[in-house]
Design a protein around this motif. Structure first.
Motif, PDB file in Angstrom:
ATOM      1  N   GLN A 105       0.827  -1.206   0.000  1.00 31.98           N
ATOM      2  CA  GLN A 105       0.000   0.000   0.000  1.00 31.98           C
ATOM      3  C   GLN A 105       0.862   1.258   0.000  1.00 31.98           C
ATOM      4  OE1 GLN A 105      -2.039   0.930   3.630  1.00 31.98           O
ATOM      5  NE2 GLN A 105      -3.783   1.847   2.582  1.00 31.98           N
ATOM      6  N   THR A 162      -7.766   6.379  -1.026  1.00 29.05           N
ATOM      7  CA  THR A 162      -9.142   5.920  -1.198  1.00 29.05           C
ATOM      8  C   THR A 162      -9.297   5.176  -2.522  1.00 29.05           C
ATOM      9  OG1 THR A 162      -9.862   7.888   0.030  1.00 29.05           O
ATOM     10  CG2 THR A 162     -11.549   6.641  -1.110  1.00 29.05           C
ATOM     11  N   LEU A 165      -8.337   1.612  -2.308  1.00 29.29           N
ATOM     12  CA  LEU A 165      -9.378   0.697  -1.825  1.00 29.29           C
ATOM     13  C   LEU A 165     -10.203   0.152  -2.989  1.00 29.29           C
ATOM     14  CD1 LEU A 165     -10.730   2.586   1.342  1.00 29.29           C
ATOM     15  CD2 LEU A 165      -8.930   0.862   1.203  1.00 29.29           C
ATOM     16  N   GLY A 251      -7.166   0.213   4.244  1.00 31.31           N
ATOM     17  CA  GLY A 251      -6.357  -0.344   3.164  1.00 31.31           C
ATOM     18  C   GLY A 251      -5.415  -1.432   3.658  1.00 31.31           C
TER      19      GLY A 251
END
Length: 267
Positions: A105, A162, A165, A251
């Motif tokens: 991530q 975001t 995700l 996440g």
């Protein structure tokens, strides 16, 4: 710790250099931004004048500021949900990502932030210059500039985190384009890309503020435009940081769950 920071810094620089290779695309984005900015001016300024010169606290100068700041930030905000991780999950390359000694991530976000920061140069700066030429307002408080810059950075990172995700839905879905399209429709509207969130009906404004989308674009624009005083600006930045912490935590949890769920054909 220092070595880890150096790795992500290099990923950010790599994203910056990668995006700088697409100069004609940046020029096309600038032309599109300017065109739609002029269209928004025609519609929104006419609306302000029809409302008697002020609409929900926006006069013509403040509305012009909103238009050109939002257009300038558009190239750096990930409001379409597209991230490379979705394709890497789809074709199995993410298995190699999990073998690397970096957080998947964090590496994705660092690379995308580098690309977003480059986009501020060929698209953001000229859009703001256009706004200054047509009479956009400037903040009265000097604190608006550093707070606005920090808020802008948080908004960029939040939009990318975001969108991440959306991308990792690919661990459970064969194709994520449907989710991406829904995200794109909702994010642009609720972030205040088309009209300011402040002129939404109260029920719709409440829905918008219950999502992270205004924290991506509307809050930085309000701070940079001087609509929020120093105390209000600090409150908006705190809300942005809270959303960012929550989205990053989500996440991390979904990435771990997706790694356990991941199946690669042939191995």
């Amino acid at each position: 710790m220092r070595a880890t920071i150096r790795v992500y810094w290099r990923l950010l620089r790599a994203g910056f250099r990668r995006q700088s290779a697409y100069r004609l695309a940046a020029l096309g984005g600038l032309v599109a931004n300017t065109t739609f900015g002029l269209l928004k001016m025609a519609v929104l300024l006419a609306t302000v004048r029809a409302a008697g010169g002020e609409l929900a606290g926006y006069d013509t100068a403040m509305m012009s500021t909103y238009i050109w700041l939002s257009q300038g930030l558009l190239g750096s905000m990930n409001l379409d949900g597209r991230v490379d991780i979705a394709e890497r999950i789809k074709d199995g390359r993410v298995a190699v990502d999990f073998l690397r000694p970096v957080d998947v991530q964090a590496a994705e976000i660092a690379t995308e932030v580098g690309r977003a920061l480059f986009s501020l140069l060929p698209r953001g700066v000229p859009a703001v210059a256009m706004g200054l030429a047509v009479g956009m307002a400037l903040p009265e408080s000097a604190a608006a500039y550093p707070l606005g810059a920090f808020s802008l950075l948080i908004g960029i990172v939040l939009s990318i985190a975001t969108a991440y995700l959306v991308g990792i839905c690919g661990f459970w879905l064969v194709e994520t384009r449907g989710v991406q399209i829904c995200y794109m429709v909702l994010s642009g509207f609720l972030a205040g890309l088309f009209v300011p969130v402040r002129i939404f009906p109260p029920w719709l404004a409440a829905i918008a503020t219950a999502t992270p989308f205004p924290a991506m674009m509307m809050y930085p624009v309000d701070i940079l435009a001087g609509r929020a005083n120093t105390t209000e600006a600090l409150g908006l930045v705190a809300v942005q940081c809270a959303w960012l912490a929550g989205v990053v935590a989500a996440g991390q949890a979904l990435t771990r769950a997706g790694r356990r769920h991941l199946e690669i054909q042939g191995g």
